[in-house]
Scaffold this active site. Structure first.
Site, short mmCIF file in Angstrom:
data_model
loop_
_atom_site.label_atom_id
_atom_site.label_comp_id
_atom_site.label_asym_id
_atom_site.label_seq_id
_atom_site.Cartn_x
_atom_site.Cartn_y
_atom_site.Cartn_z
N HIS A 134 1.99 4.52 -2.85
CA HIS A 134 2.16 5.97 -2.71
C HIS A 134 3.58 6.39 -3.09
CE1 HIS A 134 -1.70 6.41 -0.85
NE2 HIS A 134 -1.38 5.78 0.27
N HIS A 188 0.84 -1.20 0.00
CA HIS A 188 0.00 0.00 0.00
C HIS A 188 0.87 1.25 0.00
CE1 HIS A 188 -3.55 2.48 1.22
NE2 HIS A 188 -2.59 3.22 1.77
N GLU A 189 1.83 1.29 0.92
CA GLU A 189 2.71 2.46 0.99
C GLU A 189 3.61 2.56 -0.24
OE1 GLU A 189 2.11 4.69 3.09
OE2 GLU A 189 0.69 3.45 4.20
#
Length: 434
Positions: free
Chosen positions: A28, A24-25
């Site tokens: 980003h 998920h990170e």
């Protein structure tokens, strides 16, 4: 259930959740770096740092509490008014929170001439960065469901006959009673169907699954049917007449009822049947719709969960649960008495469902969630487009630090709801084993 298997299941879920958070990170991080934003930290977890290492300008690390993660981007918001010589915010609790948020943001700002701050990016680039994390969770769910459906396969009753009833027993008979000469032979036994036969067609209709064959048989009591089977490499045509019997039938709505249907007395071999490559993504999208429905009603669902916990009522098995509840389910899946592939499939399905939940939850349009940052970026874009349309000067970037009081309320709400779910998962848990 065995304790060791239960612990292994919980541990595998924790590892899988950590990987999900890391990806998920990463969703980003990659576009942020691609668009030139200075990223100071990439961290998995919260609290004290257990391990970290710097590569270039970014510190990568793992923290003690593996319940989330973050990346630290330069200038998430524009400089505070005090940084521009416009004075500080007024007094009061929330005003102080706003000023603290602005001060923390000012500390991350890149030099004015580098244009490497997040707030300086175009609207679409900010949206891409903030959606990158949830989309990564959705893609991971696609992969996991594809492994389940197309790699492992779905347990399906095949057209290979596993057993043939020697006789027909009434509903009042002991199901374990041996057949006697007084008992009528089953239609399948009379027709000469044998274990190992592969059904090719029933009543002239080709069949690919046992369910298709059963549907024809159940709809044809007291009617002679031609059943073509493959036996030892050659096809044979057999005549079978289903008898009328009371059997449990599952309807299209999933409800099981008792009905009078055609019955021949044979069972099928159950095997893993691999589905098309699109079956996994389709399942993920269907579950996304279901989770979105739950998220939309989350406050009401949490209230009902709390009420069930207090009154001792059984919880909705399709309701929300915390990471504690997910860990318990993972332990049960790993320790249940079932083939290993069933348990692997169950664990992968649970992890895929958690990623779907992460995807949907992070799209909620409230700060500090990713969806909130997307709304801020879009509002900034609308203001700029409006000014350009009417020939006005470009407005200042949207200062989302003004929303800190709202963010504070949202965080408190999330903490309360999370606490209720954790307590419910301890006191009144959802269980696969009943």
């Amino acid at each position: 259930m065995t304790v060791i298997a239960f612990i292994i299941g919980v541990a595998l879920l924790v590892v899988g959740l950590a990987v999900s958070i890391a990806l998920h990170e990463m969703g980003h991080l990659l576009p942020a770096k691609k668009f030139g934003v200075r990223v100071g930290q990439y961290m998995i977890g919260f609290g004290p740092t257990l391990f970290s290492r710097r590569f270039g300008e970014t510190e990568y690390g793992v923290k003690a509490i593996p319940l989330g993660g973050y990346i630290s981007m330069a200038g998430m918001y524009p400089p505070s008014p005090s940084a521009n010589g416009e004075g500080k915010a007024g007094g009061g609790f929330f005003a102080t929170m706003v000023q603290d948020a602005r001060s923390a943001n000012d500390d991350t700002l890149a030099a004015d001439d580098t244009h490497r701050n997040f707030y300086e990016l175009s609207v679409w680039k900010r949206v891409v960065i903030m959606l990158g994390g949830p989309v990564m969770n959705l893609l991971l769910a696609f992969v996991l469901f594809a492994i389940i459906f197309s790699g492992i396969g779905v347990q399906t009753a095949t057209t290979t006959i596993a057993s043939v009833n020697e006789c027909v027993l009434t509903a009042a008979d002991d199901p374990d009673r041996a057949c006697t000469d007084a008992d009528p032979a089953s239609p399948a036994a009379e027709a000469g169907i044998l274990p190992g036969d592969i059904l090719v067609s029933v009543d002239g209709t080709p069949v690919d699954t046992f369910a298709e064959a059963s549907a024809i048989i159940q709809a044809s009591p007291d009617t002679a049917l031609e059943v073509v089977v493959l036996r030892d490499g050659t096809t044979q045509s057999l005549q079978v007449m289903p008898m009328l019997a009371e059997r449990q039938v599952q309807g299209a709505d999933g409800q099981v009822t008792t009905a009078e249907v055609g019955f021949v007395g044979m069972t099928a071999t159950v095997d893993y049947v691999r589905q098309s490559i699109w079956s996994g993504p389709e399942a993920a999208l269907e579950q996304t719709q279901q989770v979105a429905g739950i998220i939309w009603q989350l406050p009401a669902k949490i209230y009902q969960t709390a009420a069930d916990m207090v009154t001792g009522q059984e919880r909705d098995p399709n309701g929300p649960l915390s990471v504690v509840g997910a860990g318990r389910l993972a332990g049960e899946v790993a320790s249940v008495d079932a083939p290993i592939l069933n348990r692997v499939s169950g664990l992968l399905g649970l992890l895929a469902s958690l990623n779907i939940a992460l995807f949907v939850f992070n799209l909620i349009p409230l700060l500090p969630l990713d969806g909130g940052h997307v709304v801020v970026a879009l509002w900034d874009g609308i203001k700029r487009a409006w000014a350009k349309l009417f020939g006005r000067p470009a407005p200042k970037p949207v200062d989302a630090t003004k929303l800190v009081p709202v963010t504070f309320v949202v965080v408190i709400g999330l903490i309360v709801m999370g606490g209720i779910l954790i307590l419910a998962d301890v006191v009144n848990p959802i269980s696969l084993l009943g």
